[in-house]
Design an enzyme around this catalytic site. Structure first.
Site, PDB file in Angstrom:
ATOM      1  N   ASP A 236       0.649  -1.422  -0.314  1.00  0.00           N
ATOM      2  CA  ASP A 236      -0.601   0.015  -0.430  1.00  0.00           C
ATOM      3  C   ASP A 236       0.913   1.272   0.214  1.00  0.00           C
ATOM      4  O   ASP A 236       0.377   1.966  -0.771  1.00  0.00           O
ATOM      5  CB  ASP A 236      -1.151  -0.498   0.926  1.00  0.00           C
ATOM      6  CG  ASP A 236      -2.055   1.093   0.978  1.00  0.00           C
ATOM      7  OD1 ASP A 236      -3.294   1.294   0.402  1.00  0.00           O
ATOM      8  OD2 ASP A 236      -1.262   2.162   1.695  1.00  0.00           O
TER       9      ASP A 236
ATOM     10  N   ILE B 123      -5.224   3.178  -0.154  1.00  0.00           N
ATOM     11  CA  ILE B 123      -4.765   2.278  -1.553  1.00  0.00           C
ATOM     12  C   ILE B 123      -5.884   1.168  -1.817  1.00  0.00           C
ATOM     13  O   ILE B 123      -6.548   0.609  -2.751  1.00  0.00           O
ATOM     14  CB  ILE B 123      -3.258   2.368  -2.078  1.00  0.00           C
ATOM     15  CG1 ILE B 123      -3.249   3.663  -1.812  1.00  0.00           C
ATOM     16  CG2 ILE B 123      -3.100   1.968  -3.662  1.00  0.00           C
ATOM     17  CD1 ILE B 123      -3.889   5.232  -2.207  1.00  0.00           C
ATOM     18  N   ASP B 124      -5.123  -0.144  -0.518  1.00  0.00           N
ATOM     19  CA  ASP B 124      -6.372  -1.771  -0.282  1.00  0.00           C
ATOM     20  C   ASP B 124      -6.910  -1.756  -0.378  1.00  0.00           C
ATOM     21  O   ASP B 124      -8.453  -1.904  -0.929  1.00  0.00           O
ATOM     22  CB  ASP B 124      -5.504  -2.295   0.585  1.00  0.00           C
ATOM     23  CG  ASP B 124      -4.080  -2.536   0.139  1.00  0.00           C
ATOM     24  OD1 ASP B 124      -4.191  -4.139  -0.246  1.00  0.00           O
ATOM     25  OD2 ASP B 124      -3.040  -2.015   0.185  1.00  0.00           O
ATOM     26  N   VAL B 125      -8.023   0.285  -0.124  1.00  0.00           N
ATOM     27  CA  VAL B 125      -9.103  -0.201   0.261  1.00  0.00           C
ATOM     28  C   VAL B 125     -10.237   0.238  -0.448  1.00  0.00           C
ATOM     29  O   VAL B 125     -11.082  -0.493  -1.554  1.00  0.00           O
ATOM     30  CB  VAL B 125      -9.983   0.774   1.686  1.00  0.00           C
ATOM     31  CG1 VAL B 125     -10.917   1.108   1.679  1.00  0.00           C
ATOM     32  CG2 VAL B 125      -9.280  -0.046   3.116  1.00  0.00           C
TER      33      VAL B 125
ATOM     34  N   ALA C 255      -9.994  -2.262  -3.319  1.00  0.00           N
ATOM     35  CA  ALA C 255     -11.080  -3.361  -2.893  1.00  0.00           C
ATOM     36  C   ALA C 255     -12.826  -2.777  -3.147  1.00  0.00           C
ATOM     37  O   ALA C 255     -13.148  -3.535  -3.471  1.00  0.00           O
ATOM     38  CB  ALA C 255     -10.976  -3.279  -1.083  1.00  0.00           C
TER      39      ALA C 255
END
Length: 358
Positions: free
Chosen positions: A143, A170-172, A175
């Site tokens: 991330d 960024i992961d969120v 997702a």
């Protein structure tokens, strides 16, 4: 609140670790899907099992981080290099509705988990594939690497130091993109019975979320820099003021009406006739002086008096709260999900934040 589990009967195989992929799996589990998380036996499973705070017990097989995005799942340890384990995983995928995979492309091809191979064993499969970077870029995509590579770290913090976003945003974001893709693919499959291959990179998810900062550059050539909490287009917006009892509030004065009411409330009506502050563009240029004037008045008020007055006048301000205060609010407590993982009590906030009634 969801009145029922709309994805009941949907079977999901999760071959993903860290945050983005598991967050998608948890979202689908919350909506009623059966989610089977397959972890790599050779390296101890999902790497976030070991991402522990210094206060967490070392001999416990999970961490708070792992628990944050794993809920409502069944867990299997498998070694894809083992022929029996490999066959079992492929058998599970052949009967699944959704596969979430964030393995490297070379590993997917090695184990027959690429889109062409999987289509041969399950034409109805919705194959959701997450990568760090777009295209054939094989760079490792954690991330904070993406926060750096897509410009976020150049805009956070102050001129003295960059600041990492406090969650793996960024992961969120990736997702969320993948959740939308999977739900759309399920909808399309109801029409024609066909599966889909969905690919999303953290890089593209991050770029798509640059929003107004990207457009400021694309249309005006404006390169955003580190401004702390400030907004490049609006003032006073992002300025932090401190009340007499040392409570901090962030201002979000987004319209001329907000500014006029705020000035009148603080006894600064003369600013409305001052060319430096009369309109938003001039306020952006002269925001430092404006902030000092506003702070001189706010510092005379108690936080309760200040917040109550702003709320009644519909002036957008936010009191800066610590997480312990946030997570003991009635709303947050209503979002807590509890379960035991490997007989260990765990808690996290739900990822389904919308309410649906039919």
């Amino acid at each position: 609140m969801i009145e029922s589990h709309p994805l009941k009967g949907i079977k999901v195989i999760e071959l993903a670790n860290v945050l983005a992929g598991p967050a998608v799996g948890m979202f689908l589990a919350e909506l009623g899907a059966e989610v089977i998380k397959i972890e790599n036996r050779l390296n101890g499973g999902d790497m976030t099992r070991s991402w522990k705070l210094s206060t967490e017990k070392k001999d416990v097989p999970i961490s708070a981080y792992f628990s944050s995005i794993n809920f409502g799942k069944d867990y299997l340890d498998k070694d894809l290099n083992n022929a029996l384990d490999h066959k079992e995983v492929l058998d599970l995928i052949s009967e699944a509705d959704v596969l979430i995979n964030n393995m490297k492309g070379s590993s997917s091809r090695k184990f027959g988990l690429d889109k062409d191979s999987l289509r041969k064993i399950n034409e109805r499969l919705i194959h959701a594939e997450l990568t760090g970077f777009a295209g054939e870029n094989s760079k490792v995509g954690f991330d904070i690497v993406l926060q750096a590579e897509t410009g976020y770290l150049s805009m956070t913090g102050t001129d003295k130091e960059a600041a990492k976003l406090p969650v793996a945003l960024i992961d969120v974001l990736a997702a969320h993109q993948m959740k939308e893709g999977i739900l759309l693919a399920l909808f399309l499959r109801e029409r024609d019975g066909r599966g889909s291959h969905i690919s999303c990179s953290l890089e593209e998810a991050s770029l798509s979320s640059l929003s107004n900062q990207a457009t400021n550059f694309l249309m005006q050539g404006f390169v955003a820099g580190r401004m702390g909490t400030l907004h490049p287009n609006i003032a006073p917006y992002g300025e932090v003021v401190r009340t007499k009892d040392l409570k901090e509030f962030v201002l979000a004065i987004g319209t001329q009406g907000h500014f006029e009411r705020f000035c009148e409330f603080l006894g600064l009506g003369q600013l409305l006739k001052d060319e430096r502050y009369a309109d938003n563009q001039n306020r952006v240029v002269n925001r430092i002086g404006l902030h000092k004037l506003l702070q001189s008045k706010v510092s005379l008020l108690d936080s309760e008096e200040f917040e109550k007055a702003c709320d009644s006048l519909k002036i957008p301000v936010g009191r800066i709260k610590n997480l312990d205060e946030v997570l003991t609010s009635a709303v947050a407590e209503g979002m807590i999900l509890e379960e035991k993982i490997e007989n260990i009590p765990t808690k996290r906030l739900k990822t389904v934040a919308f309410h649906m009634h039919r």
